[in-house]
Design a protein around this motif. Structure first.
Motif, PDB file in Angstrom:
ATOM      1  N   ALA A 290       0.833  -1.213   0.000  1.00 32.60           N
ATOM      2  CA  ALA A 290       0.000   0.000   0.000  1.00 32.60           C
ATOM      3  C   ALA A 290       0.868   1.263   0.000  1.00 32.60           C
ATOM      4  O   ALA A 290       0.567   2.233  -0.699  1.00 32.60           O
ATOM      5  N   ILE A 291       1.943   1.225   0.784  1.00 29.17           N
ATOM      6  CA  ILE A 291       2.851   2.386   0.827  1.00 29.17           C
ATOM      7  C   ILE A 291       3.450   2.601  -0.558  1.00 29.17           C
ATOM      8  O   ILE A 291       3.481   3.724  -1.078  1.00 29.17           O
ATOM      9  N   ALA A 292       3.918   1.506  -1.172  1.00 34.37           N
ATOM     10  CA  ALA A 292       4.533   1.616  -2.501  1.00 34.37           C
ATOM     11  C   ALA A 292       3.505   2.009  -3.564  1.00 34.37           C
ATOM     12  O   ALA A 292       3.826   2.736  -4.510  1.00 34.37           O
ATOM     13  N   ASP A 293       2.267   1.554  -3.400  1.00 34.37           N
ATOM     14  CA  ASP A 293       1.215   1.879  -4.370  1.00 34.37           C
ATOM     15  C   ASP A 293       0.883   3.372  -4.349  1.00 34.37           C
ATOM     16  O   ASP A 293       0.411   3.920  -5.338  1.00 34.37           O
ATOM     17  N   GLY A 294       1.074   3.999  -3.203  1.00 38.31           N
ATOM     18  CA  GLY A 294       0.824   5.444  -3.120  1.00 38.31           C
ATOM     19  C   GLY A 294      -0.440   5.825  -2.388  1.00 38.31           C
ATOM     20  O   GLY A 294      -1.035   6.863  -2.686  1.00 38.31           O
ATOM     21  N   VAL A 295      -0.867   5.030  -1.385  1.00 35.10           N
ATOM     22  CA  VAL A 295      -2.042   5.452  -0.612  1.00 35.10           C
ATOM     23  C   VAL A 295      -1.655   6.649   0.256  1.00 35.10           C
ATOM     24  O   VAL A 295      -0.497   6.824   0.633  1.00 35.10           O
ATOM     25  N   ASP A 296      -2.641   7.496   0.564  1.00 31.22           N
ATOM     26  CA  ASP A 296      -2.414   8.647   1.445  1.00 31.22           C
ATOM     27  C   ASP A 296      -2.878   8.364   2.864  1.00 31.22           C
ATOM     28  O   ASP A 296      -2.389   8.955   3.815  1.00 31.22           O
ATOM     29  N   VAL A 297      -3.883   7.501   2.978  1.00 34.12           N
ATOM     30  CA  VAL A 297      -4.473   7.179   4.278  1.00 34.12           C
ATOM     31  C   VAL A 297      -4.677   5.674   4.315  1.00 34.12           C
ATOM     32  O   VAL A 297      -5.008   5.068   3.288  1.00 34.12           O
ATOM     33  N   LEU A 298      -4.459   5.061   5.467  1.00 34.83           N
ATOM     34  CA  LEU A 298      -4.815   3.654   5.657  1.00 34.83           C
ATOM     35  C   LEU A 298      -5.877   3.584   6.744  1.00 34.83           C
ATOM     36  O   LEU A 298      -5.714   4.166   7.817  1.00 34.83           O
ATOM     37  N   SER A 299      -6.968   2.888   6.452  1.00 36.90           N
ATOM     38  CA  SER A 299      -8.025   2.696   7.438  1.00 36.90           C
ATOM     39  C   SER A 299      -8.044   1.211   7.783  1.00 36.90           C
ATOM     40  O   SER A 299      -8.277   0.365   6.918  1.00 36.90           O
ATOM     41  N   ILE A 300      -7.761   0.913   9.049  1.00 40.57           N
ATOM     42  CA  ILE A 300      -7.566  -0.484   9.458  1.00 40.57           C
ATOM     43  C   ILE A 300      -8.488  -0.795  10.638  1.00 40.57           C
ATOM     44  O   ILE A 300      -8.196  -0.439  11.773  1.00 40.57           O
ATOM     45  N   SER A 301      -9.606  -1.449  10.351  1.00 43.35           N
ATOM     46  CA  SER A 301     -10.567  -1.797  11.412  1.00 43.35           C
ATOM     47  C   SER A 301     -10.262  -3.207  11.917  1.00 43.35           C
ATOM     48  O   SER A 301     -11.115  -4.082  11.904  1.00 43.35           O
ATOM     49  N   ILE A 302      -9.032  -3.384  12.337  1.00 40.28           N
ATOM     50  CA  ILE A 302      -8.538  -4.707  12.743  1.00 40.28           C
ATOM     51  C   ILE A 302      -7.740  -4.509  14.023  1.00 40.28           C
ATOM     52  O   ILE A 302      -7.066  -3.506  14.179  1.00 40.28           O
ATOM     53  N   GLY A 303      -7.810  -5.477  14.913  1.00 37.58           N
ATOM     54  CA  GLY A 303      -6.994  -5.361  16.114  1.00 37.58           C
ATOM     55  C   GLY A 303      -7.039  -6.616  16.944  1.00 37.58           C
ATOM     56  O   GLY A 303      -7.571  -7.646  16.519  1.00 37.58           O
ATOM     57  N   THR A 304      -6.472  -6.497  18.120  1.00 41.63           N
ATOM     58  CA  THR A 304      -6.410  -7.626  19.035  1.00 41.63           C
ATOM     59  C   THR A 304      -6.694  -7.133  20.445  1.00 41.63           C
ATOM     60  O   THR A 304      -6.316  -6.020  20.799  1.00 41.63           O
ATOM     61  N   ALA A 305      -7.343  -7.970  21.237  1.00 40.77           N
ATOM     62  CA  ALA A 305      -7.605  -7.581  22.624  1.00 40.77           C
ATOM     63  C   ALA A 305      -6.350  -7.747  23.470  1.00 40.77           C
ATOM     64  O   ALA A 305      -6.295  -7.275  24.597  1.00 40.77           O
ATOM     65  N   ASN A 306      -5.351  -8.417  22.931  1.00 43.25           N
ATOM     66  CA  ASN A 306      -4.108  -8.626  23.681  1.00 43.25           C
ATOM     67  C   ASN A 306      -2.915  -8.105  22.897  1.00 43.25           C
ATOM     68  O   ASN A 306      -2.137  -8.872  22.339  1.00 43.25           O
ATOM     69  N   PRO A 307      -2.749  -6.784  22.841  1.00 39.84           N
ATOM     70  CA  PRO A 307      -1.670  -6.240  22.032  1.00 39.84           C
ATOM     71  C   PRO A 307      -0.303  -6.635  22.583  1.00 39.84           C
ATOM     72  O   PRO A 307      -0.138  -6.842  23.777  1.00 39.84           O
ATOM     73  N   THR A 308       0.657  -6.755  21.669  1.00 42.56           N
ATOM     74  CA  THR A 308       2.022  -7.131  22.022  1.00 42.56           C
ATOM     75  C   THR A 308       2.910  -5.895  21.885  1.00 42.56           C
ATOM     76  O   THR A 308       2.503  -4.915  21.269  1.00 42.56           O
ATOM     77  N   PRO A 309       4.131  -5.937  22.451  1.00 46.59           N
ATOM     78  CA  PRO A 309       5.025  -4.783  22.317  1.00 46.59           C
ATOM     79  C   PRO A 309       5.194  -4.364  20.848  1.00 46.59           C
ATOM     80  O   PRO A 309       5.059  -5.186  19.945  1.00 46.59           O
ATOM     81  N   PHE A 310       5.503  -3.094  20.642  1.00 48.68           N
ATOM     82  CA  PHE A 310       5.491  -2.526  19.288  1.00 48.68           C
ATOM     83  C   PHE A 310       6.371  -3.281  18.292  1.00 48.68           C
ATOM     84  O   PHE A 310       6.040  -3.357  17.129  1.00 48.68           O
TER      85      PHE A 310
END
Ligand SMILES: *[C@@H]1O[C@H](CO)[C@@H](O)[C@H](O)[C@H]1NC(C)=O
Ligand SMILES: *[C@@H]1O[C@H](CO)[C@@H](O)[C@H](O)[C@H]1NC(C)=O
Ligand SMILES: *[C@@H]1O[C@H](CO)[C@@H](O)[C@H](O)[C@H]1NC(C)=O
Ligand SMILES: *[C@@H]1O[C@H](CO)[C@@H](O)[C@H](O)[C@H]1NC(C)=O
Ligand SMILES: *[C@@H]1O[C@H](CO)[C@@H](O)[C@H](O)[C@H]1NC(C)=O
Ligand SMILES: *[C@@H]1O[C@H](CO)[C@@H](O)[C@H](O)[C@H]1NC(C)=O
Ligand SMILES: *[C@@H]1O[C@H](CO)[C@@H](O)[C@H](O)[C@H]1NC(C)=O
Length: 733
Positions: A290-310
């Protein structure tokens, strides 16, 4: 009972499959590319790492799942735990982490909430009244929003490209063919579409094509819904289940271009209503493209209830690389509320979005009377309370048992949050208080009787907005030095386009086909911020992703349509761990006065001070990095305050050239806040001014702020026109 047996069988089967091979996908992350290597050299380099841990060249070749070559430097490969651990010790390797198949899912509420039809009125009102914002941004024309989701239904009227101009020349994406999808399904609205499934297939084996399309086409509805919320065209009289309401469906940025990256898939052996999975290695590949394609914004309705370190979080890593190229990344906060510390996507380079209600509801009253006692469901109205299982699933069970009507009562935590669902029988949902009233009536009467009145649409319902009970809460478990979520936007009962290969409830028993559907979740609020970011980007093409986030945060509103503070679903005032800085206000965000900017380098320094030392070979942490609280963030979180803490902030003037800003503050109870200097003078646009914030536990006041419990306040810079407001959350050691 059949489905019960099936799931037990699979639970037993999967661990056996996994242990028989003892290999799983791991992601090996190197940070960024030096920029000197060709794709071939990069792949050779990745291959050489694999060769060093694999027995044969053949193994090293066949185990590779992805080699990330554009922005993200890393690869995903099938490895044993031993091989993974060897790799993690190697020079230049930042992190090695196992892809956890159940970790990431789409953020609709688990109880799929659908129904007849309703537009998100609050949102449309904002947009319709403020057409100048849309005009100024030219409806988001020439801005590209990338959607990481589960595909798209391209035939939806919402994705018509009628009257749209040529695709921006800078666009480099593709339209990938597959099942029921070819290049003719892209147009000037959907300008790109790809799918990523290698990670999924490494775990589950080849896609079962009765579950999903092996292509960017959406067999579920979620991806079509979020995409049309960001950038759907205005569609009048969108038709509905039962047709009991009609209205205009419209995305936030109706002329924006959409690029579809399908990364989430149905889980074998589970019904669509029971969830989906999005593999980290697939998401990383999608973001890298997506970055290489040239998007300006990413909308990501995805996640986890148990996030891990960055450094072990695929979305956080992908988003960091996106932000480096000035792509704005909006993510859902999650649907694990109302419990605290349930937040997903906490990275400070992401806009983390909570969910709140809109001011339009369906009213379907229950009239109680006298009648026969309910013993068997047959021919009866059955009342159930929310809890385990999906809401529409409960309705279906009532129907299966011969019930003729269904009342769904909220639990206490759900409060007044009423989701509109496309139940398979006449049904209505009632608040906790009304549920109690009905139960009292049932208890008091030997022969309880009820009548469900057909639904009516009620406009301007009050109070609105309020926070959805399901919206995940701060504090961030990964990084308590950053106040999250950032903001809230409509996520309860949102109307948007739907896949015609799915039913409105997703239940296999449901054969209805709809073009529009209502869903609830932070999945629905995130694209509102994605769409707004696209408008802001169109108006201010020179703004960084941090500036856009800052504008949204500092301009957010705190009051509902009764003029009172926004509450939670039970009517108690909502705090910044629920609503962030408040409810989004797109028009105000377009003219914020000041912004808190931050660069990629600032995020790296933040990571250094947060204990992530080895970020890449090309970047070494300084000996003394400023504490994480010094990241130039438009809000302030200080966990475990001991004595006093001083942090620095820098604001950039993006308003009129000459201006004077005065500070005001409402410190959290028991805390004193000193901001210095208290007045900032600006002589030109683009000028930066720094100030310090010193917070100190007030020694005279004791017992006001409990140990480890957060107290909230805010500070605001004002020039009489702009109010640049920052929330703060502080706990004491
Ligand atoms: C794409 O698929 C459609 C059928 O869905 C077909 O009519 C069309 O000819 C195909 N176009 C191309 C370029 O293959
Ligand atoms: C594919 O999924 C369908 C529907 O769940 C199921 O009936 C079928 O057995 C599955 N096929 C395979 C090969 O697993
Ligand atoms: C709106 O849709 C309904 C149902 O499809 C239809 O009966 C009605 O005529 C439509 N109204 C307009 C104004 O198009
Ligand atoms: C809900 O389901 C979970 C897991 O199946 C179970 O542990 C829990 O007891 C259930 N809760 C209720 C209230 O039935
Ligand atoms: C109704 O009666 C049931 C069974 O006696 C009891 O458990 C419940 O608390 C009662 N509910 C109300 C609202 O009175
Ligand atoms: C960073 O790398 C050095 C040497 O390569 C190692 O000693 C240190 O433990 C690493 N630090 C972290 C936080 O991984
Ligand atoms: C607070 O700071 C003082 C001095 O640095 C230290 O001795 C004390 O242990 C700290 N208290 C807590 C609860 O961290």
């Amino acid at each position: 009972m059949d489905s019960f047996h099936v799931s037990i069988f699979l639970l037993l089967l999967l661990p056996l499959l996994a242990s028989s091979t003892d290999k799983q996908v791991y992601i090996v992350y190197f940070g960024e590319h030096s920029g000197e290597k060709t794709f071939q050299e990069i792949e050779q380099n990745h291959h050489s790492y694999l060769s060093s841990v694999k027995e044969t060249e053949e193994d090293a070749k066949s185990c590779l799942v992805y080699s990330y070559k554009h922005s993200i430097n890393g690869f995903a490969a099938l490895l044993t735990p031993h091989e993974a651990s060897k790799l993690s010790e190697m020079e230049e390797v930042v992190s090695v982490f196992r892809s956890d198949p159940g970790k990431y899912t789409l953020h609709t509420t688990r109880s799929w909430e659908f129904a007849g039809l309703q537009e998100s009125r609050k949102w449309n009102n904002i947009m319709e009244k403020k057409d100048d914002l849309l005009l100024k941004s030219r409806y988001g024309k020439n801005v590209v929003v990338g959607m990481l989701d589960n595909g798209v239904w391209p035939e939806s009227q919402s994705f018509s490209d009628k009257g749209m101009g040529p695709i921006p020349k800078s666009w480099k994406g593709i339209c990938q063919s597959g099942d029921a999808f070819n290049s003719s399904h892209c147009n000037k609205k959907i300008i790109g579409a790809r799918y990523y499934i290698k990670g999924y297939e490494s775990y589950y084996g080849p896609l079962n094509k009765t579950l999903d399309f092996l292509s960017p086409r959406d067999k579920d509805g979620h991806g079509t819904h979020t995409s049309s919320t960001v950038g759907g065209r205005r569609v009048k009289n969108a038709s509905a289940v039962g047709g009991f309401a009609s209205g205009t469906a419209s995305g936030g940025a109706p002329l924006v271009r959409l690029a579809i990256y399908k990364v989430c898939w149905a889980i074998p052996g589970k019904g669509k209503e029971d969830g989906n999975t999005c593999f980290e290695e697939d998401m990383l590949a999608a973001i890298d493209d997506a970055i290489a394609d040239g998007v300006d914004v990413l909308s990501i309705s995805i996640g986890t209830a148990n996030p891990t370190p960055f450094d072990q979080d695929g979305i956080a890593i992908g988003a960091l690389h996106a932000v480096k190229r000035n792509v704005v990344v909006a993510c859902s906060a999650g649907n694990s509320g109302p419990a605290p510390a349930t937040l997903s996507n906490p990275a400070p380079w992401i806009i983390t979005v909570g969910a709140s209600s809109v001011d339009r509801i369906f009213l379907s009253p229950v009239v109680l009377g006298n009648g026969v006692k309910i013993t068997k469901a047959k021919g009866k109205i059955v009342m159930c309370l929310r809890g385990n299982g999906t809401r529409v699933g409960k309705g279906m069970e009532v129907k299966r048992a011969g019930g003729i009507g269904f009342i769904l009562g909220n639990s206490k935590a759900n409060g007044n949050e009423l989701a509109a669902d496309a139940h398979l029988l006449p049904a209505t949902a009632v608040s906790y208080e009304n549920g109690i009233r009905i139960l009292e009536y049932i208890n008091s009467s030997k022969a309880p009787k009820a009548y469900i009145v057909p639904a009516k649409t009620i406009l301007d319902s009050k109070p609105a907005p309020f926070m959805a009970a399901f919206s995940s809460r701060g504090p961030s478990t990964i990084s308590p030095d950053v106040l999250k979520p950032d903001i809230t936007a409509p996520g309860l009962n949102i109307l948007a386009a739907w896949s015609e290969a799915s039913s409105p409830t997703k239940l296999s028993e449901d054969n209805r086909v709809v073009k529009y559907n209502i869903l609830s979740g932070t999945s629905m609020s995130c694209p509102h911020i994605g769409g707004t970011s696209a408008l802001l980007k169109a108006i201010h093409p020179d703004w960084s992703s941090a500036a856009i986030r800052s504008a949204l945060i500092t301009s957010a509103g705190l009051r509902n349509n009764e003029g009172n503070p926004i509450t939670d679903a039970s009517g108690n005032p909502a705090d910044p761990f629920q609503l962030g800085s408040g409810h989004f206000r797109p028009t105000k965000a377009a003219d914020p006065g000041l912004v808190y900017d931050a660069s990629y380098m600032d995020y790296l320094l933040f990571l250094c001070s947060s204990g992530f030392k080895n970020l890449s070979s090309s970047f070494k942490c300084p000996k003394n990095s400023p504490s994480p609280g010094n990241l130039n963030y438009p809000s302030l979180a200080i966990p475990k305050l001991n004595g006093s803490v001083t942090v620095v902030r820098t604001v950039t003037n993006v308003g009129s050239s000459k201006s004077v800003y005065f500070v005001s503050a409402k410190p959290p109870p028991g805390i004193s806040v000193k901001i210095s200097p208290p007045i900032l003078h600006f002589n030109r646009a683009g000028q930066k001014r720094s100030f310090t914030i010193t917070v100190k536990k007030d020694s005279e006041i004791t017992g006001t702020i409990e140990k480890d419990k957060y107290a909230f306040g805010w500070y605001t810079w004002s020039d009489g026109i702009h109010n640049v407001r920052s929330p703060m959350a502080i706990s004491v050691a």
